[in-house]
Design an enzyme around this catalytic site. Sequence first.
Site, PDB file in Angstrom:
ATOM      1  N   LYS A  65       0.848  -1.201   0.000  1.00 52.29           N
ATOM      2  CA  LYS A  65       0.000   0.000   0.000  1.00 52.29           C
ATOM      3  C   LYS A  65       0.882   1.250   0.000  1.00 52.29           C
ATOM      4  O   LYS A  65       0.693   2.159  -0.789  1.00 52.29           O
ATOM      5  CB  LYS A  65      -0.920  -0.031   1.234  1.00 52.29           C
ATOM      6  CG  LYS A  65      -1.806   1.187   1.333  1.00 52.29           C
ATOM      7  CD  LYS A  65      -2.773   1.073   2.495  1.00 52.29           C
ATOM      8  CE  LYS A  65      -3.489   2.411   2.686  1.00 52.29           C
ATOM      9  NZ  LYS A  65      -4.428   2.388   3.789  1.00 52.29           N
ATOM     10  N   GLU A 108      10.626  -4.479   4.630  1.00 52.03           N
ATOM     11  CA  GLU A 108      10.771  -5.880   4.214  1.00 52.03           C
ATOM     12  C   GLU A 108      10.416  -6.045   2.734  1.00 52.03           C
ATOM     13  O   GLU A 108      11.131  -6.702   1.971  1.00 52.03           O
ATOM     14  CB  GLU A 108       9.846  -6.784   5.043  1.00 52.03           C
ATOM     15  CG  GLU A 108      10.184  -6.886   6.517  1.00 52.03           C
ATOM     16  CD  GLU A 108       9.425  -5.852   7.349  1.00 52.03           C
ATOM     17  OE1 GLU A 108       9.102  -4.759   6.817  1.00 52.03           O
ATOM     18  OE2 GLU A 108       9.178  -6.141   8.532  1.00 52.03           O
ATOM     19  N   GLY A 159      -4.756  -1.565   5.013  1.00 48.37           N
ATOM     20  CA  GLY A 159      -3.903  -2.663   4.526  1.00 48.37           C
ATOM     21  C   GLY A 159      -4.493  -4.038   4.799  1.00 48.37           C
ATOM     22  O   GLY A 159      -4.591  -4.885   3.912  1.00 48.37           O
ATOM     23  N   ARG A 160      -4.916  -4.267   6.041  1.00 50.09           N
ATOM     24  CA  ARG A 160      -5.408  -5.612   6.390  1.00 50.09           C
ATOM     25  C   ARG A 160      -6.832  -5.860   5.887  1.00 50.09           C
ATOM     26  O   ARG A 160      -7.379  -6.940   6.072  1.00 50.09           O
ATOM     27  CB  ARG A 160      -5.293  -5.842   7.898  1.00 50.09           C
ATOM     28  CG  ARG A 160      -5.948  -4.782   8.753  1.00 50.09           C
ATOM     29  CD  ARG A 160      -5.504  -4.867  10.208  1.00 50.09           C
ATOM     30  NE  ARG A 160      -5.950  -3.711  10.980  1.00 50.09           N
ATOM     31  CZ  ARG A 160      -5.288  -2.574  11.071  1.00 50.09           C
ATOM     32  NH1 ARG A 160      -4.140  -2.419  10.436  1.00 50.09           N
ATOM     33  NH2 ARG A 160      -5.751  -1.579  11.810  1.00 50.09           N
ATOM     34  N   GLU A 168      -4.290  -6.649  14.940  1.00 46.72           N
ATOM     35  CA  GLU A 168      -3.728  -5.351  14.531  1.00 46.72           C
ATOM     36  C   GLU A 168      -4.827  -4.282  14.587  1.00 46.72           C
ATOM     37  O   GLU A 168      -4.553  -3.104  14.781  1.00 46.72           O
ATOM     38  CB  GLU A 168      -3.103  -5.424  13.132  1.00 46.72           C
ATOM     39  CG  GLU A 168      -2.158  -4.253  12.864  1.00 46.72           C
ATOM     40  CD  GLU A 168      -1.362  -4.360  11.577  1.00 46.72           C
ATOM     41  OE1 GLU A 168      -1.927  -4.086  10.503  1.00 46.72           O
ATOM     42  OE2 GLU A 168      -0.167  -4.691  11.629  1.00 46.72           O
ATOM     43  N   HIS A 185      -4.802 -32.977  18.298  1.00 44.47           N
ATOM     44  CA  HIS A 185      -3.632 -33.764  18.696  1.00 44.47           C
ATOM     45  C   HIS A 185      -2.470 -32.869  19.070  1.00 44.47           C
ATOM     46  O   HIS A 185      -1.326 -33.303  19.123  1.00 44.47           O
ATOM     47  CB  HIS A 185      -3.238 -34.708  17.557  1.00 44.47           C
ATOM     48  CG  HIS A 185      -4.323 -35.695  17.247  1.00 44.47           C
ATOM     49  ND1 HIS A 185      -4.400 -36.920  17.876  1.00 44.47           N
ATOM     50  CD2 HIS A 185      -5.393 -35.616  16.433  1.00 44.47           C
ATOM     51  CE1 HIS A 185      -5.475 -37.566  17.431  1.00 44.47           C
ATOM     52  NE2 HIS A 185      -6.103 -36.787  16.553  1.00 44.47           N
ATOM     53  N   LYS A 194       9.576  -0.630  14.300  1.00 47.23           N
ATOM     54  CA  LYS A 194      10.143  -0.335  12.968  1.00 47.23           C
ATOM     55  C   LYS A 194      11.259   0.705  13.080  1.00 47.23           C
ATOM     56  O   LYS A 194      12.317   0.569  12.467  1.00 47.23           O
ATOM     57  CB  LYS A 194       9.060   0.240  12.043  1.00 47.23           C
ATOM     58  CG  LYS A 194       8.049  -0.758  11.535  1.00 47.23           C
ATOM     59  CD  LYS A 194       7.119  -0.081  10.534  1.00 47.23           C
ATOM     60  CE  LYS A 194       5.900  -0.914  10.224  1.00 47.23           C
ATOM     61  NZ  LYS A 194       4.915  -0.250   9.404  1.00 47.23           N
TER      62      LYS A 194
HETATM   63  O1  F6P Z   1       2.439  -4.081  10.000  1.00 43.06           O
HETATM   64  C1  F6P Z   1       2.109  -2.800   9.646  1.00 43.06           C
HETATM   65  C2  F6P Z   1       1.576  -2.696   8.253  1.00 43.06           C
HETATM   66  O2  F6P Z   1       1.455  -1.339   7.973  1.00 43.06           O
HETATM   67  C3  F6P Z   1       0.250  -3.416   8.048  1.00 43.06           C
HETATM   68  O3  F6P Z   1      -0.833  -2.707   8.521  1.00 43.06           O
HETATM   69  C4  F6P Z   1       0.235  -3.608   6.589  1.00 43.06           C
HETATM   70  O4  F6P Z   1      -0.701  -4.546   6.191  1.00 43.06           O
HETATM   71  C5  F6P Z   1       1.660  -4.052   6.347  1.00 43.06           C
HETATM   72  O5  F6P Z   1       2.419  -3.288   7.275  1.00 43.06           O
HETATM   73  C6  F6P Z   1       2.177  -3.862   4.963  1.00 43.06           C
HETATM   74  O6  F6P Z   1       2.088  -2.531   4.542  1.00 43.06           O
HETATM   75  P1  F6P Z   1       2.245  -2.124   3.024  1.00 43.06           P
HETATM   76  O7  F6P Z   1       1.139  -2.735   2.252  1.00 43.06           O
HETATM   77  O8  F6P Z   1       2.203  -0.627   3.016  1.00 43.06           O
HETATM   78  O9  F6P Z   1       3.580  -2.634   2.543  1.00 43.06           O
END
Ligand code: F6P
Length: 568
Positions: A205, A211, A272-273, A360, A394, A523
């Site tokens: 987003k 990452e 995002g989620r 979250e 289990h 972060k």
């Molecule tokens: O973990 C924080 C967060 O901002 C989430 O809310 C989001 O889904 C994820 O990182 C990835 O964010 P992006 O889509 O901006 O890479």
Amino acid sequence: MDIQQKIAQYYETVLSKTHLRTLLDNDERNKHLVTQFDGILLDYSHEKVDTELIAQFQQLVDSTNLFETLKDIQSGIKFNSTENRAVLHTALRTPEAQQVIVDGQNVIPDVYQILDRVKTFTESVRSGTFLGYTKKQLLNTVVIGIGGSYLGIEFIYEALRTHHEGQLKSKGRQLRFLANVDPVDTIRALQNLNVEETLFVINSKTFTTAETIMNAKVCRNWILEQYKLLGHENEKEILESHLTAVSTNLAETGKFGINEQRVFGFWDWVGGRYSVTSAIGVLPLSLQFGYDYIAQVLHGAHSIDQHLVNEKQVSKNLPVLLGLLGWYRASIQKYQALALIPYAQCLLRFPAHVQQVHMESNGKTALVYPDKHEQYFKSACPFIFGEPGTNSQHSFFQLIHQGSQVIPCEFIGYAKSQAETGASNPGAVRDQHDELMSNYFAQVDALARGKTKEEVIAEGVKEELQHHKVFPGDRCSLQILFKNEANPYNVGQLLALYEHRVLVEGILWGINPFDQWGVELGKVLAKNVRSVLLKNVDNHNNLDFTGFNANSATKNLINHYRAFQGKQ
Ligand code: F6P
């Protein structure tokens, strides 16, 4: 006394003192605590509730104007107050003829403009009109993204890849995910892939997530290295044939070198989620299964979006009931965990998706209006975990049955198995599915009813073992049962059910489920550590910590890390 206090008092004085065995002995009660909507049955008779409590839930909902709030949210108010944003993932699945206005603009034409582009592009990839750089068909998709840009897509992919039609639609194709910045995840994602047949979707987003951007760069290098080995060095054209992105940050995707025709946008009013029904999910899933098949996920989600706002009777409104029960278990019964147990192997990644959506969103205590909320409205989001049944039986069910704390369970099952369609031996499949579902039904009663000492004695158990074999029971759970096998439509329903129940809980707690300030601190600190590690790449003792504001314990640990990496 206000209604939440009344509920708390009723629980304290009546329900907490009545064992679920006793509640379940009341046939009239049981009959009322089950409801159905559009192929989904929700049975909440094994919760610590009765019809009196459900009537109190209705009063709670009415007194907090819950339905007005839900309607306002779907109409585009800026409900995400800390970020001044509307919350409109529901608009992503609204029919084209309808309108949703944000800042004076109808957003539905924009939604369909992107969906049309996704449809055209994914069909051109699947039909072989859009090819890789060396004119080979793009059969593999690697999705690079994390959190909401990953988990929901993986849940849906796993849910559908064994659906009969899903198998036919995805024949010969692969969908893989690269989420973790661990280089080992990169190896796993790229293992045995032929670059000439592989398309990458960079899902972010913000397009700033550390990452994802690092993984995207690693993959970009991998593409170029692989092509170099094949004797091709036209970097711009190679990348244009193999990179696509989904983001709201079009400036950054351009800088990364992605052709704008291969960038699919979405909007700040999609969290995002909650973005799986935007191009974030629809693009990669359509590459794998075809657009028309995945469009059914949107239809299923829309059915629940409508049900949420139109069914004003709480005893019949599935997401509202789930939300109320979640609030009640956490805030009134004070249970701190929730086990999500799908009796369906295809839902193996559903708990991971719900963990993010739920924790979250609601894992916070900062109230939007601190002065307005009483004690029982305090956020108490449970810790969520889960694994498919019967595997979980289990594994951790010992604790669920006899552990010191009660862990409410939500069981999800299907009347039909995905394996039945197209099977050469449907009878045998039905037999195996019945075996699976026998466990689903049995666990519910074992948890609720338990086993008394008298029953253990009556079985002739030796005295010294008797107390080991007693089950306290009185452990609540609810059951979601789908009429059909897991398919795109009801997977969309399930997605929306859990999205909305989280919202209902968030509203009752008076928090904003759509921000996530709690992930920021880690972060920032990771960035600081990263600069120390970069400054000390070849230094294996007494690292230079200039400008690094941390305690000696953390510094010692980082020193050990670099020392361990030194030559032995
Ligand atoms: O973990 C924080 C967060 O901002 C989430 O809310 C989001 O889904 C994820 O990182 C990835 O964010 P992006 O889509 O901006 O890479």
